[in-house]
Design a protein around this motif. Structure first.
Motif, PDB file in Angstrom:
ATOM      1  N   ILE A  84       0.847  -1.283  -0.072  1.00 47.25           N
ATOM      2  CA  ILE A  84      -0.169  -0.018   0.149  1.00 47.25           C
ATOM      3  C   ILE A  84       0.864   1.127  -0.107  1.00 47.25           C
ATOM      4  O   ILE A  84       1.643   1.237   0.745  1.00 47.25           O
ATOM      5  CB  ILE A  84      -0.864   0.015   1.021  1.00 47.25           C
ATOM      6  CG1 ILE A  84      -1.763  -0.997   1.124  1.00 47.25           C
ATOM      7  CG2 ILE A  84      -1.702   1.200   1.283  1.00 47.25           C
ATOM      8  CD1 ILE A  84      -2.681  -1.416   2.218  1.00 47.25           C
ATOM      9  N   GLY A  85       0.598   2.051  -1.105  1.00 53.67           N
ATOM     10  CA  GLY A  85       1.254   3.398  -0.830  1.00 53.67           C
ATOM     11  C   GLY A  85       0.414   4.485  -0.273  1.00 53.67           C
ATOM     12  O   GLY A  85      -0.795   4.504  -0.460  1.00 53.67           O
ATOM     13  N   TYR A  86       0.908   5.538   0.381  1.00 44.53           N
ATOM     14  CA  TYR A  86      -0.167   6.312   1.406  1.00 44.53           C
ATOM     15  C   TYR A  86       0.586   7.669   0.995  1.00 44.53           C
ATOM     16  O   TYR A  86       1.685   7.821   1.358  1.00 44.53           O
ATOM     17  CB  TYR A  86      -0.169   5.879   2.671  1.00 44.53           C
ATOM     18  CG  TYR A  86      -1.394   6.153   3.423  1.00 44.53           C
ATOM     19  CD1 TYR A  86      -1.767   7.504   3.602  1.00 44.53           C
ATOM     20  CD2 TYR A  86      -2.397   5.185   3.921  1.00 44.53           C
ATOM     21  CE1 TYR A  86      -2.919   7.917   4.224  1.00 44.53           C
ATOM     22  CE2 TYR A  86      -3.334   5.329   4.981  1.00 44.53           C
ATOM     23  CZ  TYR A  86      -3.622   6.826   5.016  1.00 44.53           C
ATOM     24  OH  TYR A  86      -4.758   7.259   5.724  1.00 44.53           O
ATOM     25  N   PHE A  88      -0.138  11.294   2.937  1.00 41.08           N
ATOM     26  CA  PHE A  88      -0.850  11.854   4.144  1.00 41.08           C
ATOM     27  C   PHE A  88      -1.355  13.354   3.785  1.00 41.08           C
ATOM     28  O   PHE A  88      -0.671  13.943   2.790  1.00 41.08           O
ATOM     29  CB  PHE A  88      -0.154  11.631   5.198  1.00 41.08           C
ATOM     30  CG  PHE A  88       0.097  10.415   5.504  1.00 41.08           C
ATOM     31  CD1 PHE A  88      -0.494   9.492   6.346  1.00 41.08           C
ATOM     32  CD2 PHE A  88       1.597   9.778   5.073  1.00 41.08           C
ATOM     33  CE1 PHE A  88      -0.169   8.299   6.767  1.00 41.08           C
ATOM     34  CE2 PHE A  88       1.690   8.360   5.306  1.00 41.08           C
ATOM     35  CZ  PHE A  88       0.989   7.652   6.138  1.00 41.08           C
ATOM     36  N   ARG A  92       4.528  13.905   6.199  1.00 40.09           N
ATOM     37  CA  ARG A  92       5.294  12.755   6.957  1.00 40.09           C
ATOM     38  C   ARG A  92       6.713  11.935   6.434  1.00 40.09           C
ATOM     39  O   ARG A  92       6.741  11.172   6.377  1.00 40.09           O
ATOM     40  CB  ARG A  92       4.170  11.768   7.202  1.00 40.09           C
ATOM     41  CG  ARG A  92       2.962  12.145   7.896  1.00 40.09           C
ATOM     42  CD  ARG A  92       2.295  10.895   8.491  1.00 40.09           C
ATOM     43  NE  ARG A  92       0.852  11.455   8.873  1.00 40.09           N
ATOM     44  CZ  ARG A  92      -0.119  10.694   9.357  1.00 40.09           C
ATOM     45  NH1 ARG A  92       0.166   9.298   9.805  1.00 40.09           N
ATOM     46  NH2 ARG A  92      -1.074  11.172   9.832  1.00 40.09           N
ATOM     47  N   LEU A  93       7.446  13.125   6.188  1.00 36.15           N
ATOM     48  CA  LEU A  93       8.904  12.657   5.868  1.00 36.15           C
ATOM     49  C   LEU A  93       9.667  12.497   7.008  1.00 36.15           C
ATOM     50  O   LEU A  93       9.222  13.070   7.857  1.00 36.15           O
ATOM     51  CB  LEU A  93       9.666  13.568   5.087  1.00 36.15           C
ATOM     52  CG  LEU A  93       8.735  14.011   3.663  1.00 36.15           C
ATOM     53  CD1 LEU A  93       9.202  14.914   2.789  1.00 36.15           C
ATOM     54  CD2 LEU A  93       8.720  12.736   2.548  1.00 36.15           C
ATOM     55  N   PHE A 105      14.206   4.482   2.302  1.00 35.63           N
ATOM     56  CA  PHE A 105      13.546   3.885   3.758  1.00 35.63           C
ATOM     57  C   PHE A 105      12.482   3.006   3.388  1.00 35.63           C
ATOM     58  O   PHE A 105      12.402   1.893   3.924  1.00 35.63           O
ATOM     59  CB  PHE A 105      13.299   5.115   4.505  1.00 35.63           C
ATOM     60  CG  PHE A 105      12.440   4.575   5.854  1.00 35.63           C
ATOM     61  CD1 PHE A 105      13.011   3.926   6.778  1.00 35.63           C
ATOM     62  CD2 PHE A 105      11.087   4.692   5.897  1.00 35.63           C
ATOM     63  CE1 PHE A 105      12.122   3.271   8.037  1.00 35.63           C
ATOM     64  CE2 PHE A 105      10.204   4.228   6.949  1.00 35.63           C
ATOM     65  CZ  PHE A 105      10.630   3.638   7.863  1.00 35.63           C
ATOM     66  N   VAL A 106      11.538   3.502   2.457  1.00 36.24           N
ATOM     67  CA  VAL A 106      10.371   2.374   2.053  1.00 36.24           C
ATOM     68  C   VAL A 106      10.638   1.352   1.405  1.00 36.24           C
ATOM     69  O   VAL A 106      10.101   0.329   1.667  1.00 36.24           O
ATOM     70  CB  VAL A 106       9.200   3.617   1.504  1.00 36.24           C
ATOM     71  CG1 VAL A 106       8.637   4.482   2.770  1.00 36.24           C
ATOM     72  CG2 VAL A 106       9.587   4.041   0.215  1.00 36.24           C
ATOM     73  N   SER A 109      12.052  -0.990   3.798  1.00 37.89           N
ATOM     74  CA  SER A 109      10.975  -1.558   4.516  1.00 37.89           C
ATOM     75  C   SER A 109      10.100  -2.670   3.456  1.00 37.89           C
ATOM     76  O   SER A 109       9.714  -3.679   4.303  1.00 37.89           O
ATOM     77  CB  SER A 109       9.953  -0.377   4.762  1.00 37.89           C
ATOM     78  OG  SER A 109      10.555   0.497   5.630  1.00 37.89           O
ATOM     79  N   GLN A 110      10.072  -2.451   2.206  1.00 36.62           N
ATOM     80  CA  GLN A 110       9.290  -3.380   1.448  1.00 36.62           C
ATOM     81  C   GLN A 110      10.294  -4.790   0.989  1.00 36.62           C
ATOM     82  O   GLN A 110       9.969  -5.618   0.102  1.00 36.62           O
ATOM     83  CB  GLN A 110       8.943  -2.725   0.223  1.00 36.62           C
ATOM     84  CG  GLN A 110       7.916  -1.592   0.354  1.00 36.62           C
ATOM     85  CD  GLN A 110       6.488  -2.287   0.501  1.00 36.62           C
ATOM     86  OE1 GLN A 110       6.202  -3.460   0.104  1.00 36.62           O
ATOM     87  NE2 GLN A 110       5.677  -1.628   1.231  1.00 36.62           N
ATOM     88  N   ARG A 153       7.490   8.993  -3.118  1.00 36.16           N
ATOM     89  CA  ARG A 153       7.621   7.727  -2.187  1.00 36.16           C
ATOM     90  C   ARG A 153       6.736   6.943  -2.280  1.00 36.16           C
ATOM     91  O   ARG A 153       6.804   5.766  -2.254  1.00 36.16           O
ATOM     92  CB  ARG A 153       7.785   8.352  -0.468  1.00 36.16           C
ATOM     93  CG  ARG A 153       7.647   7.320   0.319  1.00 36.16           C
ATOM     94  CD  ARG A 153       7.878   7.772   1.908  1.00 36.16           C
ATOM     95  NE  ARG A 153       6.773   8.498   2.262  1.00 36.16           N
ATOM     96  CZ  ARG A 153       6.542   9.204   3.202  1.00 36.16           C
ATOM     97  NH1 ARG A 153       7.519   9.287   4.118  1.00 36.16           N
ATOM     98  NH2 ARG A 153       5.355   9.809   3.791  1.00 36.16           N
ATOM     99  N   ALA A 154       5.392   7.137  -2.259  1.00 36.76           N
ATOM    100  CA  ALA A 154       4.181   6.484  -2.450  1.00 36.76           C
ATOM    101  C   ALA A 154       4.083   5.584  -3.669  1.00 36.76           C
ATOM    102  O   ALA A 154       3.906   4.405  -3.815  1.00 36.76           O
ATOM    103  CB  ALA A 154       2.798   7.268  -2.444  1.00 36.76           C
TER     104      ALA A 154
END
Lengths: 265, 259
Positions: A84-86, A88, A92-93, A105-106, A109-110, A153-154
């Motif tokens: 899921i990409g989000y 906000f 929220r960096l 970072f993401v 995380s993936q 990022r998303a």
């Protein structure tokens, strides 16, 4: 295929202090976001739009009903299976990481191998036109640039679905407009299933294939409207204005039927 | 932009140098007005420092003090980080402990020192115990504040993007409390130097504090000045070279405040 299907979704919030104090936030929601479609959830503040996104993102559990993503039930907590990409409302960096590192970072995380990070991040940074700011820290960027980073990022994780929670409502109108154009351009080249929450009816009209209109207390979807305006869309297209006017008229009638609001034709 | 940065740097240096020279000058003038048994001048003190550094006992005493300071700092940081983190994360721990941390903070280091020496005798352990107990409440408070200040929205973000619990702790929580860890390190160091000297004065027969007490009892002011000066200079170097460097490295991302 990654469509989002919401079936009989209800959410009741209980007070921490008194379990008799209950609040019905969402009641029996049913809707579908079709694969690779752009759907806007339009509603007044406090109607539970963000709660829907939180449930789809797996941050909150529904009281009843289910969420299917690509036909599979959505898992909650750390063992979620779909990507899921989000985006906000605030960017929220992570403030201690540069634009580039925030994307790494993401990716990390993936579980994407580190050999690919550089290529992926520069690709998406290019897409949101932040090449010169790759090595900048978030505090060195304007609000619009931060939000662009957040969009990059998303998209960077190549998500199954994209959730957006009023991402442009904190920006000035000119910047917001630019970003809406950019978002549509990016989306055209990266077809994703998008659920976009907003309280701005014109924004919804400009962006969406389909608009779901909500009302509050309890949060319910009372209307689904298909936006059959051809793409690419232009901000000055009179069809958009027509469309928007019809929605607003309807919206006000429904939200406050008792009040004697006049809309001049 | 680079030019301005360079100029700022230059101006900062000049101001620092100026204030340093002013201090030396003031010191020198006061020393001229008094006898060297009350305020020894910069030159006499410098000569005395030279004498201390070349005397055989210096490194022994200095080394003893440093070990106590560093071990004490380690123990108090360890305790402070654990208790402070628990207090920040769990409300029950916070409610149970906040009063006692406040109590711990108000008790003077001297009281802890006396208790510790009476319990454990005039030993190294007693010294380090007293030093750690005096210092850890203020470290705890800093860490506690830091953990409470964590931005939960960033944690939410990292959860949505699939970061594991470990990654969330090391990449999202830890960087947020790093500034507080540095604050507590500085705070802790500031207290620890002082307590260590007191402990050495009353309970031990080695260390900088012991030597200060020794020369105090002989009423030798230049020696007292010399030992104090060495101690202060070393403290400053430690702070400026070591901690500042570390901090710059870790906190580069923070915006400079322009007021």
């Amino acid at each position: 295929m990654a469509e989002i299907e919401i079936r009989n979704l209800s959410k009741i919030f209980e007070s921490h202090k008194d379990s008799n104090l209950k609040f019905l936030a969402l009641e029996e929601l049913n809707f579908t976001v079709e694969d690779k479609k752009f759907v806007c959830l339009l509603g007044p503040s406090g109607c539970g739009k963000s709660t829907i996104l939180n449930i789809i993102a797996g941050l909150e559990e529904p009281t009843s009903g289910e969420v299917l993503i690509g036909g599979k039930a959505c898992c909650y907590g750390d063992d979620r299976t779909c990507k899921i990409g989000y985006v906000f409302q605030e960017p929220r960096l992570l403030p201690w990481l540069t634009v580039e590192k925030n994307i790494h970072f993401v990716l990390e995380s993936q579980g994407i191998p580190s050999s690919q990070w550089k290529e992926i991040s520069s690709n998406y940074i290019e897409m949101v036109r932040l090449r010169e700011f790759e090595k900048s820290y978030p505090y060195q960027l304007s609000g619009g640039m931060q939000q662009r980073t957040s969009i990059a990022r998303a998209f960077s994780i190549n998500p199954d679905i994209l959730l957006m929670d009023e991402p442009f409502s904190g920006l000035d109108e000119i910047t917001a407009r630019k970003l809406r154009y950019e978002l549509l351009n990016i989306w055209r080249n990266n077809q994703k299933t998008i659920l976009f929450v907003t309280h701005n009816s014109f924004e919804a009209t400009f962006l969406a294939d389909k608009i779901l209109i909500m009302n509050k207390c309890p949060g319910k979807i009372y209307k689904e409207i298909k936006v059959n305006i051809p793409r690419p869309r232009d901000y000055d297209n009179p069809m958009l204005f027509e469309f928007n006017r019809a929605i607003v008229k309807d919206f006000i009638k429904f939200i406050s039927p008792d009040e004697d609001l006049q809309i001049e034709d | 932009m680079r030019d301005k940065k360079g100029r700022d740097h230059y101006l900062g240096r000049r101001t620092k140098l100026l204030s340093f020279l002013t201090l030396i000058l003031t010191w020198w003038i006061i020393s001229l007005l008094t006898s060297s048994n009350i305020v020894p001048g910069p030159w006499i003190t410098a000569k005395c420092i030279g004498k201390i550094l070349t005397s055989g006992g210096f490194f022994f005493h200095f080394y003893k003090t440093m070990v106590r300071v560093l071990v004490g700092l380690g123990c108090s940081m360890f305790l402070g980080i654990i208790i402070g983190t628990l207090m920040g994360l769990y409300q029950s721990v916070e409610r149970g402990l906040d009063l006692w941390i406040m109590v711990g903070l108000t008790i003077p280091g001297l009281v802890y020192t006396i208790f510790s020496l009476m319990w454990f005798g005039l030993t190294e352990f007693a010294a380090i115990f007293a030093i750690s107990i005096t210092t850890f409440p203020s470290i705890t408070i800093n860490v506690w504040g830091g953990v409470k200040d964590i931005d939960t929205k960033l944690i939410e973000m990292s959860k949505i993007f699939g970061a594991s619990k470990k990654k969330r702790f090391f990449k999202v929580v830890l960087p947020q409390i790093t500034p507080y860890l540095f604050a507590s390190l500085r705070f802790g160091l500031g207290i620890i130097w002082k307590v260590t000297v007191i402990v050495e004065m009353i309970g031990l027969s080695s260390g900088v504090g012991y030597m200060l007490n020794y020369w105090f009892s002989l009423y030798n002011m230049p020696q007292v000045f010399g030992w104090s000066a060495i101690f202060i200079i070393f403290m400053l170097l430690f702070e400026l070279v070591f901690i500042k460097k570390l901090e710059n490295h870790f906190l580069l991302w923070r915006p400079r405040i322009k007021f």
